[in-house]
Design a protein around this motif. Structure first.
Motif, PDB file in Angstrom:
ATOM      1  N   ARG A 161       0.699  -1.096  -0.351  1.00  0.00           N
ATOM      2  CA  ARG A 161      -0.630  -0.192   0.030  1.00  0.00           C
ATOM      3  C   ARG A 161       0.907   1.208  -0.063  1.00  0.00           C
ATOM      4  N   GLN A 162       0.985   1.879  -0.939  1.00  0.00           N
ATOM      5  CA  GLN A 162       1.197   3.142  -1.456  1.00  0.00           C
ATOM      6  C   GLN A 162       0.782   4.674  -1.496  1.00  0.00           C
ATOM      7  N   ALA A 163       1.436   5.182  -2.100  1.00  0.00           N
ATOM      8  CA  ALA A 163       0.263   7.098  -2.215  1.00  0.00           C
ATOM      9  C   ALA A 163      -0.203   6.079  -4.244  1.00  0.00           C
ATOM     10  N   GLY A 164      -1.339   5.989  -3.963  1.00  0.00           N
ATOM     11  CA  GLY A 164      -2.048   6.165  -5.316  1.00  0.00           C
ATOM     12  C   GLY A 164      -1.220   4.791  -6.341  1.00  0.00           C
ATOM     13  N   GLN A 165      -1.001   3.807  -4.816  1.00  0.00           N
ATOM     14  CA  GLN A 165      -0.788   1.981  -5.087  1.00  0.00           C
ATOM     15  C   GLN A 165      -1.658   0.947  -4.746  1.00  0.00           C
ATOM     16  N   LEU A 166      -1.412  -0.164  -5.290  1.00  0.00           N
ATOM     17  CA  LEU A 166      -2.473  -1.141  -3.783  1.00  0.00           C
ATOM     18  C   LEU A 166      -1.652  -2.282  -4.907  1.00  0.00           C
ATOM     19  N   GLY A 167      -1.814  -3.255  -3.700  1.00  0.00           N
ATOM     20  CA  GLY A 167      -1.096  -4.745  -4.321  1.00  0.00           C
ATOM     21  C   GLY A 167      -1.361  -5.809  -3.915  1.00  0.00           C
ATOM     22  N   PHE A 168      -1.880  -6.717  -4.186  1.00  0.00           N
ATOM     23  CA  PHE A 168      -2.711  -8.001  -3.648  1.00  0.00           C
ATOM     24  C   PHE A 168      -2.086  -9.916  -4.566  1.00  0.00           C
TER      25      PHE A 168
END
Length: 749
Positions: free
Chosen positions: A257-264
């Motif tokens: 979880r970063q600024a403007g980004q997600l990873g799953f």
């Protein structure tokens, strides 16, 4: 073609009953789907990437590991049956950038239904999501590998003889299929497919929907076989935004979880494969309208050496006032619209009219060779007026005659010439092509060059493949509108209503970029920036040379006629591949401009963009290439990368096809051929005789081959018809005995 495919799958499922899976009683042959008010297309068209064994000779159908010694089957399946192959593993990888998703599906399938000493063609079928665009397919089988590649139209390499049109084609606009030749029974196929698709947007929320629902009959027979399912998802909505996950169809684990980004990610051993599509919804934390601008330098092999940019505006989920509308529907009622196309169009129009506010004004113009107008003036959308136009539409919209588009468009423009307090919209619906399309664009362009604060918007909708979608797209570009299409009869009403919703939900109009005049070069796609709707984000790309400003000044007009201005922050796009995200839209818009201007240089540029980004275009061919991996390993030294050592021209070309939608069909329009109809000539009597003879005793499905013979007999004299009928009747009796042995093994006749 989709109907034929569905029937072939149904035949294949019946034929697969011949396969013996051993003494494990927990394993049963696949069962055809119970109808439950579904058409064959709905039941048997794939809802995830699948592979089918193409069975022309039913005698080869057997378990490659445990022969069942079934009774021999005489005859052939014509058309071939399609048996779904069992899947051993599947992986889904998705990267979302702004409103576009790039999807990669990798999997392994086994030819479990063909005896080990025989082989068959294998057909890969790839259903894609909204506005899906196939990017590439790679296949590995024992001793060989296959891959797709785009080449320019002037490339003179030719395919091997014997390739058929259905070897590489679209079953439906969102379902791509290709055929891999002769794979041995019992072999495994490793397949990787890539495509791009759009995310849907509603109330400030993005929804990703990927076909990922597998039927039970692709689950491998036997409980001890490992079945692993993997999903990886990355979301990037641009810098300085916060992404909030809302819902997901599969149990994803958050990795980043970063600024403007997600990873799953998700990985699991499963008993059965995913039985639902992969759906993921998310939104941006702010409810306000927001936007930004992204810059990116060209890559080393970029066709256009200028800098790339894109700016985006998202409407947010805060309720905003929409513009009042003055709307004119311009509807094609030529002879080719007869039946379902016109019925669905009428239903969609009536549904759309019922959603207008009483303050909105409307009219309806129907056209063929002439025009038919509901009212001589624009009418308020009151309940009484909607009832009257409903009655008028049902009585007057009757298909017949030729196609003349310029006259009704000119009449609509005249009616909208004095519009001041609302946004004027022309909504054109047609299924045909006309000879004066470039002249129509010129006329509309001249009419829309006046300095009025709110000139008419043009929204266009094309039905089928006989209309010129690039002409319709060009009209929409000229009129700051949008173009959409339905290439089959199943989605006409849904897509018309979707385009109408976009046209009737405008919250910001006359959008302009104010501080780019000092750039050495500046080109934007589309050339006239469309309006912002509350139901869809606005993403515009382009190229420039010079020093881009630190903030991008954007102006426009709100629905209350107040002015809008904003300074969008400019960022360098490090993690977003702008050239890939905007490639499909740029190619489609540039193709419309190339058609309109008859510009060969622009066509060449489009072809290069197509090759660079692996996006299908009108000016490229798609190849299916075969590589002998055994010889390749022997010839390439160990220290050399095989990919670089391989000569692309040395690979065998299995199929070469242009998969563009084309620039319309004037002949089909003049002949009033309905959308989706086969333009081929009816077969001659001799062809039907051969067809009947080859079908006899060989088709294991619900159809009797005698029907073909009846058609033949209707074209022959009486004596010949009697003899031929008696002959085929005898053959049919023998064929029925063989079919019984095939479908009911172990039974007596």
């Amino acid at each position: 073609m989709a109907e034929e495919f569905a029937r072939a799958v149904e035949d294949g499922l019946r034929l697969s009953k011949r396969i013996y899976f051993g003494k494990d009683r927990a394993v049963a042959p696949p069962k055809p789907i119970t109808p439950m008010d579904k058409t064959p297309q709905q039941m048997y068209l794939p809802t995830a990437v699948m592979i089918y064994a193409v069975i022309g000779d039913p005698a080869i159908v057997d378990n490659p590991d445990v022969p069942s010694y079934q009774p021999h089957v005489h005859g052939r399946c014509d058309p071939p049956a399609l048996i779904p192959l069992q899947m051993n593993g599947v992986s889904l990888e998705v990267d979302c950038f702004l409103d576009t998703a790039f999807v990669t599906v990798s999997g392994s399938w086994r030819v479990h239904c063909v005896m080990g000493s025989r082989g068959c063609d294998c057909r890969i079928v790839i259903p894609m999501g909204e506005q899906g665009s196939i990017l590439g397919v790679e296949v590995e089988v024992p001793k060989k590998s296959y891959s797709t590649q785009l080449i320019s139209m002037d490339d003179e390499r030719n395919a091997e003889k014997g390739a058929k049109a259905e070897d590489v084609c679209f079953l439906k606009p969102h379902i791509f299929t290709l055929t891999i030749p002769q794979v041995d029974g019992g072999s495994n196929l490793s397949v990787k497919v890539k495509w791009s698709q759009k995310l849907s947007y509603h109330d400030g929320q993005f929804t990703l929907n990927i076909p990922f629902s597998f039927p039970d009959y692709v689950t491998p027979a036997g409980k001890k076989i490992s079945k692993k399912e993997k999903i990886h998802l990355n979301v990037n909505c641009g810098p300085e935004t916060e992404v909030l996950c809302k819902t997901t169809s599969h149990p994803l684990k958050e990795l980043r979880r970063q600024a403007g980004q997600l990873g799953f990610s998700y990985e699991s051993e499963v008993l059965t494969w995913s039985s639902c599509d992969f759906i993921f919804t998310y939104n941006i934390s702010t409810s306000q309208m927001y936007g930004g601008a992204l810059l990116q330098s060209p890559s080393l092999f970029d066709v256009d050496r200028r800098e790339a940019f894109c700016f985006y505006l998202f409407p947010g989920n805060q309720s905003r006032k929409v513009f009042k509308k003055t709307l004119i529907f311009v509807i094609d009622i030529s002879g080719s619209m007869r039946g379902k196309p016109l019925d669905d169009t009428k239903n969609a129009i009536l549904s759309s009219l019922s959603k207008l506010d009483s303050e909105d004004l409307f009219n309806v113009i129907a056209f063929n060779g002439e025009t038919y107008i509901f009212s001589s003036t624009l009418v308020p959308a009151t309940t009484e007026a909607i009832e009257k136009v409903t009655e008028w539409i049902n009585m007057n919209l009757i298909a017949g005659g030729s196609t003349n588009i310029l006259l009704p468009l000119t009449q609509a423009m005249e009616m909208l010439s004095d519009t001041k307090s609302s946004i004027p919209i022309i909504f054109l619906i047609t299924d045909g092509a006309v000879e004066d399309e470039r002249r129509i664009c010129d006329v509309m362009k001249r009419r829309l060059m006046d300095k009025r604060k709110m000139f008419p918007r043009i929204y266009t909708f094309g039905i089928g493949s006989f209309c010129n979608h690039y002409f319709l797209r060009m009209l929409a570009m000229i009129g700051r509108g949008h173009h959409d299409a339905s290439y089959d009869a199943d989605s006409i009403d849904v897509r018309i209503e979707g385009l109408f919703t976009r046209a009737s939900s405008i919250i910001l109009a006359n959008i302009a970029l104010e501080n780019v005049g000092d750039l050495d070069e500046f080109e934007v796609y589309p050339s006239r920036i469309p309006d912002l709707s509350s139901v869809s984000p606005l993403i515009v790309s382009g190229r420039y040379q010079g020093t881009f400003p630190d903030t991008l000044a954007v102006s426009g007009i709100f629905a209350d006629i107040s002015n809008f201005s904003a300074d969008l922050k400019v960022h360098h796009a490090k993690d977003i591949p702008l050239h890939k995200v905007q490639a499909k839209q740029e190619i489609e818009l540039l193709t419309a401009e190339a058609w309109f201007a008859e510009n060969k240089e622009l066509e060449t540029k489009i072809a290069k963009l197509s090759l660079q980004n692996s996006v299908i275009s009108e000016f490229t061919h798609l190849l299916l290439l075969e590589t002998d991996t055994v010889n390749k390993k022997q010839q390439v030294p160990k220290k050399v990368d095989p990919q670089r050592a391989e000569d692309p021209k040395a690979r065998k070309i299995i199929v070469k096809r242009n998969l563009g939608v084309g620039f319309g069909n004037l002949t089909a329009t003049a002949d009033n051929i309905p959308p989706g109809s086969d333009e081929t000539k009816p077969p001659e009597a001799a062809e039907l005789i051969v067809k009947a003879a080859s079908n006899c005793c060989g088709k294991l499905c619900d159809y009797c081959c005698c029907m073909c013979c009846i058609k033949v007999c209707s074209r022959l004299n009486d004596q010949c018809a009697v003899v031929l009928t008696q002959l085929c009747g005898s053959l049919a009796c023998l064929g029925c005995y063989s079919c019984c042995g095939a479908c009911c093994p172990g039974q007596d006749g």
